[in-house]
Design an enzyme around this catalytic site. Structure first.
Site, PDB file in Angstrom:
ATOM      1  N   ILE A 157       0.813  -0.991  -0.093  1.00 42.30           N
ATOM      2  CA  ILE A 157       0.014  -0.025   0.020  1.00 42.30           C
ATOM      3  C   ILE A 157       0.977   1.205   0.092  1.00 42.30           C
ATOM      4  O   ILE A 157       1.797   1.391   0.703  1.00 42.30           O
ATOM      5  CB  ILE A 157      -0.887   0.152   1.392  1.00 42.30           C
ATOM      6  N   CYS A 158       0.636   2.191  -1.002  1.00 40.20           N
ATOM      7  CA  CYS A 158       1.153   3.414  -0.859  1.00 40.20           C
ATOM      8  C   CYS A 158       0.549   4.496   0.053  1.00 40.20           C
ATOM      9  O   CYS A 158      -0.711   4.891  -0.517  1.00 40.20           O
ATOM     10  CB  CYS A 158       1.480   3.969  -2.358  1.00 40.20           C
ATOM     11  N   HIS A 159       0.962   4.643   1.157  1.00 35.42           N
ATOM     12  CA  HIS A 159       0.090   5.673   1.963  1.00 35.42           C
ATOM     13  C   HIS A 159       1.138   6.122   2.920  1.00 35.42           C
ATOM     14  O   HIS A 159       2.039   5.650   3.597  1.00 35.42           O
ATOM     15  CB  HIS A 159      -0.768   4.843   2.674  1.00 35.42           C
TER      16      HIS A 159
END
Length: 194
Positions: free
Chosen positions: A85-87
Site C-alpha cells: 500500500i502506498c500511504h
C-alpha cells in the site's frame, strides 16, 4: 516491552470498540503478526467486498510504522500486485507521516478511506492511476469485477460453487494484466512497482 503492552491495549480497543467496517486480531500466539478485514465502503466499487490484510508489527513499534499489505487482490491505483500500500501513514518522515501517536486502528481507518478515495497522483500502479484519472467508468467496472471475483464472500452454500473462481486462484489472483477484460494493444500497462 513497550511494544507488547501497547499492542495489547490496541488489540483490546480494536475488539471492544472497532472502527466501523474494520476488524483486527492477532494470529495464534504471536502478538506481532496480526490480521485485519476491511469492508468495502458504500457507493464505492469495493462495496460488498471483504478485504483481508496482513499486519507485521516491527520490533521498534510505535517508533516505526507497522508493515501492512492486502492479502485479498484489489484493483486500486495505490495498491500493487503484492498487496503493498502506498500511504503516507505507513512511512517514516520525511517522506511519510507516521508518528508514534498513530495506532493500528487509525492506520486501518485511513486505508479504508484510501479505498474510497484513491490518490492517483501518488500511485503504485501507473496504469490503474491513468485509468482512474482519464477513464473512471472503465476503472470502476474493473474494480467492481475484481471485488466480485476476489472479495465477495461465496458462503451461500456448496450448491453455488463458482467453478471459474476455484482453479489455482492464488496464482492468478495477483495478476493485474487483464482482470478478465482484454487489454487494448495500444494501451500497454505502465507500472512503477515490481
Amino acid at each position: 516491552m513497550q511494544r507488547a503492552s501497547r499492542l495489547k491495549r490496541e488489540l483490546q480497543m480494536l475488539s471492544t470498540e472497532p472502527p466501523p467496517g474494520i476488524t483486527c486480531w492477532q494470529t495464534e500466539e504471536r502478538i506481532d503478526d496480526l490480521r485485519a478485514q476491511i469492508m468495502g465502503g458504500t457507493d464505492t466499487p469495493y462495496e460488498g467486498g471483504l478485504f483481508s490484510l496482513e499486519i507485521k508489527v516491527p520490533e521498534r513499534y510505535p517508533f516505526e510504522p507497522p508493515k501492512i499489505r492486502f492479502l485479498t487482490p484489489i484493483y486500486h491505483p495505490n495498491i500493487d500486485n503484492s498487496g503493498r500500500i502506498c500511504h503516507d501513514a505507513l512511512k517514516l518522515p520525511p517522506k511519510g507521516a507516521w508518528k508514534p501517536s498513530l495506532n493500528i486502528s487509525t492506520v486501518l481507518t485511513s486505508i479504508q478511506l484510501l479505498m474510497a478515495e484513491p490518490n492517483p497522483d501518488d500511485p503504485l500502479m501507473a496504469d490503474i492511476s491513468s485509468e482512474f484519472k482519464y477513464n473512471k467508468q472503465l476503472f470502476t467496472e474493473k474494480a467492481r469485477k475484481w471485488t466480485q471475483e476476489h472479495a465477495v464472500q461465496k458462503n451461500k452454500g456448496a450448491v453455488e460453487t463458482n467453478k471459474e473462481n476455484t482453479p489455482d486462484q492464488k496464482a492468478s489472483s495477483r495478476k493485474r494484466e487483464t482482470c478478465g477484460v482484454q487489454q487494448e494493444a495500444e494501451e500497454p500497462a505502465k507500472r512503477t512497482c515490481i
